[in-house]
Scaffold this active site. Structure first.
Site, short mmCIF file in Angstrom:
data_model
loop_
_atom_site.label_atom_id
_atom_site.label_comp_id
_atom_site.label_asym_id
_atom_site.label_seq_id
_atom_site.Cartn_x
_atom_site.Cartn_y
_atom_site.Cartn_z
N SER A 146 -29.31 25.25 45.94
CA SER A 146 -28.59 25.16 47.19
C SER A 146 -28.73 23.74 47.72
O SER A 146 -29.84 23.21 47.74
CB SER A 146 -29.19 26.15 48.18
N HIS A 166 -21.73 20.91 50.96
CA HIS A 166 -22.64 22.01 50.68
C HIS A 166 -22.24 22.63 49.35
O HIS A 166 -21.05 22.79 49.07
CB HIS A 166 -22.52 23.07 51.79
N ASN A 219 -23.74 25.80 46.49
CA ASN A 219 -24.75 26.80 46.19
C ASN A 219 -24.32 27.57 44.94
O ASN A 219 -23.16 27.92 44.79
CB ASN A 219 -24.89 27.75 47.40
N ARG A 226 -26.03 30.92 42.66
CA ARG A 226 -27.15 31.86 42.75
C ARG A 226 -26.95 33.06 41.82
O ARG A 226 -25.82 33.46 41.52
CB ARG A 226 -27.34 32.33 44.19
N HIS A 236 -10.09 19.72 46.45
CA HIS A 236 -9.64 21.05 46.04
C HIS A 236 -9.10 21.05 44.60
O HIS A 236 -9.31 22.03 43.86
CB HIS A 236 -8.58 21.58 47.02
N HIS A 286 -16.16 31.55 67.45
CA HIS A 286 -16.27 31.17 68.87
C HIS A 286 -15.61 29.81 69.14
O HIS A 286 -15.39 29.45 70.29
CB HIS A 286 -17.73 31.17 69.31
N GLY A 339 -38.24 34.12 54.33
CA GLY A 339 -38.16 33.03 53.36
C GLY A 339 -38.86 31.78 53.88
O GLY A 339 -39.35 31.75 55.00
N ARG A 340 -38.87 30.74 53.05
CA ARG A 340 -39.55 29.51 53.47
C ARG A 340 -38.66 28.75 54.45
O ARG A 340 -37.65 28.13 54.07
CB ARG A 340 -39.86 28.65 52.25
#
Lengths: 300, 300
Positions: free
Chosen positions: A89, A103, A105, A107, A139, A169, A255-256
């Protein structure tokens, strides 16, 4: 074992990304934080702060295992007992406001030694100032990684990212999106194929992101540009703390904390009821923070 | 009507607080943002930014009514249809790192024209550097407001605040606590008494907080003090975005985002895995961020 093979491949991807980011940065070095998890496994958190190009970059690898808690069983809707999870991540907050935040990730999650197993992941770009040609390039590059595996993936996962990286929001997307996917391969077929997809995405990361960095890292900027960056970063913090499922799951499952919250920006500002000047570059970006933009076929 | 009486009293409390804060600030003025809510009612959001003493202060009043959504019905565990809610909510982020952040809220909620009704509220102090004598003074002042109404309130509501203003992922309290209470008067008796309590707390606010401001607002400070302030502010943002029920409820029920998020700090920093120097003032504060400190009987 398949799980070990995945973890080893992911660990290599972390290393490759680190090497490439350090080269691009030219000054900073990633610290190495090895940590063990009570209950099984651990991870390697790598963070670079106050570099030449990157103000804060975190690239985490973890491979953990143990007993599923009741909360997690509920979230995952499983009756299983044991789990194994591994992933890479990363979140990068560059100094220059013309270099986008990114970003990524990948997994893998396995229940009861593979009785159930799936992959997930994604990559999304958050420019402070949206450059439409660069968003299209991003993209296009992401699509070309996915198309090798399934020609239907890009559109499906692009929509998923639009819906996921969204701040209700604020009624705005986090950035220009990208792709997001979860629980692929869970039907049991194609798990190896999904592994290849995640590996391909991880390995392609430097080629996808670093050109956007090189292109912009030496551009001159003003205090107003930095101010806008600090406002955009506050939206990033809002998303991660209030909505991001990975962050929530991590914090709730004990988690950490420092590894999970390495994604938060180095600095953020909140100004009451700010809205950009009509006709400004900031307003142009604001108006592009919406779902369902077809970046591949945008005339720019 | 009782509900109108409560709203009028709360509105006056907002005015009184604004007058006193502007006097203390000496430079800044609160802007006035009147807003209407689709569905019924509205509010007056008042914000002061970049004042002489206060970097960002928000003091909100609202009085809204309408139909309960299904989500809200679930949260409140009610079968009711219509609601009325009024409250005053404030958060103050001072410039000087030796002046503590403060939060206060008083609120009244009514279902189906009073078929069910209750009050809630609280006040809690978040010093950047904990001054134990000041924390004791703060708790003493708050207790003296509550003792008039029920001698058991302070201890009960102080524990509630310790549990509420807590960041589990950091294993630390938000600050030195204070009091928190919800759904008092709901049994139908003593609603008038609960109204008096909330009014007393709102009216006492300037006398509780402003002495802590006067005492510290001209103290000299270093860049290191400001750095620590920006780290403490990031914890404030973490609490409000990830845990605060009022914030969550407001955002999920489609409340006015800018009024809800006026509580966020003007600026915050996140530094990976920071911990204060052993023996420093910062560490002293860090070690005091825990539940169950008996501030009233602390030998300092």
């Amino acid at each position: 074992m398949f799980s070990e093979e995945v973890a080893a491949a992911f660990k290599k991807i972390q290393d490759k990304i680190i090497v490439n980011l350090e080269k691009e940065d030219g000054v900073g070095e990633f610290i190495v934080d090895n940590w063990a998890r009570q209950g099984g496994g651990g991870g390697i958190t790598r963070v670079l702060e106050n570099g030449g190009v990157f103000e804060k970059a975190g690239v985490n690898f973890s491979a953990v295992h143990g007993e599923l808690s009741n909360e997690v069983r509920n979230v995952l809707q499983t009756e299983g007992k044991g789990f194994f999870a591994t992933g890479v991540s990363l979140v990068i907050h560059p100094k220059n406001p013309f270099v986008p935040i990114i970003h990524m990730n990948i997994r893998y999650f396995e229940i009861d030694n593979g009785a159930q197993a799936w992959f997930g992941g994604g990559i999304d770009l958050t420019p402070i100032y949206i450059n439409e040609a660069e968003a299209t390039q991003f993209h296009t590059d992401v699509r070309s990684v996915l198309d090798v595996f399934d020609a239907s993936y890009y559109l499906k996962f692009k929509k998923w990212a639009d819906d996921y990286f969204f701040l209700p929001h604020r009624n705005e997307t986090r950035g220009v999106g990208g792709v997001f996917f979860d629980r692929i391969g869970i039907e049991g077929k194609d798990l190896a194929n999904c592994f290849s997809l995640c590996s391909a995405l991880g390995n392609a990361f430097p080629d996808i992101y670093l050109p956007l960095v090189s292109l912009n890292k030496n551009r001159s900027f003003t205090r107003e540009n930095l101010f806008w960056q600090s406002l955009r970063r506050s939206r990033y913090a809002e998303f991660n703390l209030a909505y991001d499922r990975g962050t929530k799951f991590g914090l709730e499952s004990n988690g950490r904390t420092e590894s999970i919250l390495m994604s938060l920006p180095p600095m953020a500002k909140w100004v009451y009821n700010y809205s950009p000047e009509p006709g400004s570059e900031e307003e142009k970006t604001q108006l592009l923070l919406r779902k369902d933009i077809d970046w591949l076929n945008r005339n720019v």
